[in-house]
Design a protein around this motif. Structure first.
Motif, short mmCIF file in Angstrom:
data_model
loop_
_atom_site.label_atom_id
_atom_site.label_comp_id
_atom_site.label_asym_id
_atom_site.label_seq_id
_atom_site.Cartn_x
_atom_site.Cartn_y
_atom_site.Cartn_z
N VAL A 17 17.72 10.22 2.69
CA VAL A 17 16.39 9.58 2.71
C VAL A 17 15.70 9.83 4.04
O VAL A 17 14.51 10.18 4.10
N LEU A 18 16.44 9.67 5.14
CA LEU A 18 15.85 9.90 6.46
C LEU A 18 15.42 11.35 6.62
O LEU A 18 14.39 11.63 7.25
N GLU A 19 16.18 12.26 6.03
CA GLU A 19 15.80 13.67 6.10
C GLU A 19 14.49 13.92 5.35
O GLU A 19 13.63 14.67 5.80
N SER A 20 14.32 13.25 4.19
CA SER A 20 13.07 13.42 3.43
C SER A 20 11.89 12.80 4.15
O SER A 20 10.76 13.26 3.96
N LEU A 21 12.12 11.78 4.94
CA LEU A 21 11.02 11.18 5.72
C LEU A 21 10.56 12.11 6.83
O LEU A 21 9.40 12.09 7.24
N ARG A 22 11.50 12.93 7.32
CA ARG A 22 11.18 13.85 8.40
C ARG A 22 10.63 15.17 7.89
O ARG A 22 9.77 15.80 8.54
N SER A 23 11.08 15.59 6.70
CA SER A 23 10.68 16.89 6.17
C SER A 23 10.40 16.76 4.68
O SER A 23 11.31 16.46 3.90
N ASN A 24 9.13 16.95 4.27
CA ASN A 24 8.75 16.83 2.87
C ASN A 24 7.59 17.77 2.57
O ASN A 24 6.96 18.31 3.49
N ASP A 25 7.30 17.97 1.30
CA ASP A 25 6.29 18.95 0.87
C ASP A 25 4.88 18.61 1.36
O ASP A 25 4.05 19.51 1.54
N LEU A 26 4.59 17.33 1.54
CA LEU A 26 3.25 16.94 1.98
C LEU A 26 3.07 16.98 3.49
O LEU A 26 1.99 16.71 4.01
N ASN A 27 4.17 17.28 4.19
CA ASN A 27 4.11 17.43 5.65
C ASN A 27 3.69 16.16 6.37
O ASN A 27 2.96 16.19 7.35
N TYR A 28 4.15 15.01 5.85
CA TYR A 28 4.01 13.75 6.56
C TYR A 28 5.33 13.43 7.26
O TYR A 28 6.41 13.65 6.69
N PHE A 29 5.25 12.92 8.46
CA PHE A 29 6.44 12.45 9.18
C PHE A 29 6.42 10.93 9.18
O PHE A 29 5.53 10.31 9.76
N PHE A 30 7.40 10.33 8.49
CA PHE A 30 7.51 8.88 8.43
C PHE A 30 8.51 8.42 9.47
O PHE A 30 9.61 8.98 9.58
N TYR A 31 8.17 7.39 10.21
CA TYR A 31 9.10 6.88 11.23
C TYR A 31 9.18 5.35 11.15
O TYR A 31 8.21 4.68 10.81
N PHE A 32 10.37 4.84 11.40
CA PHE A 32 10.58 3.39 11.46
C PHE A 32 10.35 2.90 12.88
O PHE A 32 10.79 3.53 13.84
N VAL A 49 0.84 -1.20 0.00
CA VAL A 49 0.00 0.00 0.00
C VAL A 49 0.87 1.25 0.00
O VAL A 49 0.61 2.22 -0.74
N LEU A 50 1.93 1.25 0.79
CA LEU A 50 2.84 2.41 0.82
C LEU A 50 3.50 2.64 -0.53
O LEU A 50 3.67 3.78 -0.95
N LEU A 51 3.84 1.56 -1.23
CA LEU A 51 4.44 1.70 -2.56
C LEU A 51 3.46 2.35 -3.53
O LEU A 51 3.88 3.08 -4.45
N GLN A 52 2.17 2.12 -3.33
CA GLN A 52 1.17 2.70 -4.23
C GLN A 52 0.86 4.15 -3.90
O GLN A 52 0.68 4.98 -4.80
N ILE A 53 0.80 4.49 -2.61
CA ILE A 53 0.35 5.84 -2.26
C ILE A 53 1.49 6.86 -2.20
O ILE A 53 1.25 8.07 -2.25
N PHE A 54 2.74 6.37 -2.11
CA PHE A 54 3.90 7.25 -2.14
C PHE A 54 4.88 6.73 -3.19
O PHE A 54 5.94 6.21 -2.87
N PRO A 55 4.53 6.86 -4.48
CA PRO A 55 5.32 6.23 -5.55
C PRO A 55 6.66 6.90 -5.79
O PRO A 55 6.82 8.11 -5.62
N GLY A 56 7.61 6.07 -6.19
CA GLY A 56 8.95 6.60 -6.50
C GLY A 56 8.94 7.60 -7.62
O GLY A 56 9.79 8.49 -7.68
N ALA A 57 7.97 7.49 -8.55
CA ALA A 57 7.89 8.42 -9.67
C ALA A 57 7.64 9.84 -9.21
O ALA A 57 7.91 10.80 -9.96
N GLU A 58 7.14 10.01 -8.00
CA GLU A 58 6.89 11.35 -7.46
C GLU A 58 7.99 11.78 -6.50
O GLU A 58 7.83 12.78 -5.79
N GLY A 59 9.08 11.03 -6.48
CA GLY A 59 10.22 11.43 -5.67
C GLY A 59 10.33 10.75 -4.32
O GLY A 59 11.28 11.00 -3.59
#
Length: 433
Positions: free
Chosen positions: A274-289, A221-231
């Motif tokens: 990559v970790l920086e983009s998970l913390r700070s991105n244009d959509l304002n989602y914070f991804f955590y492992f 599901v994550l691969l579909q909603i946050f595709p690599g084609a969009e960065g």
């Protein structure tokens, strides 16, 4: 153009793509030479019937989906792994394996075939489903899940809302926002006419497949909603067949622990980015492992590093705010227990610090990639910043500062040559690469 195999694919002697190709021709091999060739319909039926149990198609209303199956059976795509004739399932302990994929039968690209969960975990979760209905060891998985109160609510729902996923064990759904759930529905690739936030175009089976996937493993599901084609730093989702999914191929980061210094520096630099983009991105989602290991990260053949396994990724919506799962205990059901114990207690989203990803990676991944790679005093500087970055007792700003200084040290240690095709030849003309 003949398909090319990477070292991992060449080492394998079996795989489900080969199984399907072999089965498709099985009806020819069992016929006498004088008998007429079977029709395409009979070949499809033979292929489906013999492959369904191995693929999980016999339970495919409790699976990821059938998008790849449909294309394969319509002969719109083809898989090949160029191996000697040998039929059998892959080793039980192999979570993924390589093949080649073509949708025009001329050009081939390496792909990765992954299990949704391990074969043993499938048996455990299916057993739990049957046990929840006081059924024998085997039962109709679909029939039991359809009768649950949660799925009955899904049947009536027009929109995927937080109350419909509350209590599921996935970190993605620990505290979901409506904005995140709308994104799931709008980009769900296993249904026709995706694009709406409403589930009017979902059949009952579509809803059950999405619910099952969200309950068992949210990686596809994550691969579909946050595709690599969009960065986003994730591989491309190509589709699914039963309880298997197909994505673009990467090599595990662990295979690069013996890489030369400039390549190790490049991979470590990318991983911190990559970790920086998970913390700070244009959509304002914070991804955590929730946890990490080297196999969770992979490298494409152009040298670009991505997240190979997103099953341990949680998402917090900083823009809209996430609905806390404080009442999750009241929503426990069989869907909550398919891959973990029903009593598993997940941490509150409010307790996830910004430093969490860095602490995990700096303590468990980067030391093995960077150890004893560089001359003194550079190695000592790297080790010192890794120690600070891995110290979970330090405040967030100190850990983030150590990671930033580590990137500054690594940046000039990278080289600009064709091995790093993802940034070459741009790196010859622009310092930012």
């Amino acid at each position: 153009m003949e398909p090319r195999l990477g070292p991992k694919a060449a080492a394998l002697h079996l795989g489900w793509p080969f199984l399907l190709l072999w089965v498709s021709g099985l009806s020819y091999s069992v016929s006498s030479p004088a008998s007429p060739s079977p029709s395409p319909v009979s070949r499809v039926r033979t292929s489906y019937n013999l492959g369904k149990t191995f693929l999980g198609l016999d339970k495919c209303n409790a699976c990821i989906g059938t998008s790849i199956c449909k294309k394969f059976f319509k002969e719109e795509i083809r898989f090949d792994n160029g191996l000697a004739l040998h039929l059998g399932p892959p080793p039980d302990d192999l979570p993924s394996y390589s093949a080649n994929y073509s949708d025009d039968f001329k050009t081939w690209r390496p792909v990765e075939i992954s299990r949704l969960v391990s074969k043993q975990q499938n048996k455990i979760s299916d057993g739990r489903i049957c046990a929840s209905a006081a059924a024998p060891k085997t039962c109709s998985i679909e029939r039991v899940l359809r009768k649950t109160g949660r799925f009955q609510k899904w049947l009536q729902a027009k929109r995927l809302t937080p109350d419909l996923v509350r209590g599921l064990s996935s970190p993605l759904l620990r505290c979901p926002s409506q904005r995140l759930l709308d994104r799931v529905v709008r980009r769900y690739a296993e249904v026709a006419d995706a694009g709406s936030i409403f589930m009017d175009h979902f059949t009952d089976r579509d809803k059950l497949r999405l619910l099952y996937t969200l309950a068992v493993n949210t990686h596809p599901v994550l691969l579909q909603i946050f595709p690599g084609a969009e960065g986003w730093p994730l591989p491309k989702y190509l589709g699914s067949c039963g309880r298997f999914l197909v994505s673009t191929s990467t090599s595990p980061l662990q295979e690069f622990y013996g890489a030369p210094p400039d390549q190790a520096a490049d991979l470590a630099y990318q991983l911190l980015g990559v970790l920086e983009s998970l913390r700070s991105n244009d959509l304002n989602y914070f991804f955590y492992f929730t946890h990490v290991d080297a196999d969770m990260f992979g490298i494409f053949n152009n040298g670009h590093l991505f997240i190979r396994d997103a099953s341990a990724l949680g998402v917090i919506d900083r823009q809209e705010g996430s609905q806390a799962a404080s009442s999750a205990g009241d929503n426990k059901d069989i869907f909550s227990c398919l891959v973990s114990g029903c009593q598993t207690k997940l941490p509150s989203c409010d307790t996830i610090p910004e430093k969490q990803n860095l602490v995990l990676v700096c303590s468990q991944v980067l030391p093995l990639l960077l150890q004893a790679k560089f001359p003194s005093p550079v190695q000592e500087e790297i080790d010192a910043e890794l120690t600070r970055c891995a110290d979970g007792t330090r405040p967030d700003p100190e850990v983030l500062g150590a990671a930033s200084r580590l990137k500054d040290i690594l940046r000039p240690l990278r080289t600009c040559d064709p091995r790093f095709a993802y940034r070459y030849p741009d790196c010859k003309y622009d310092d930012k690469f």
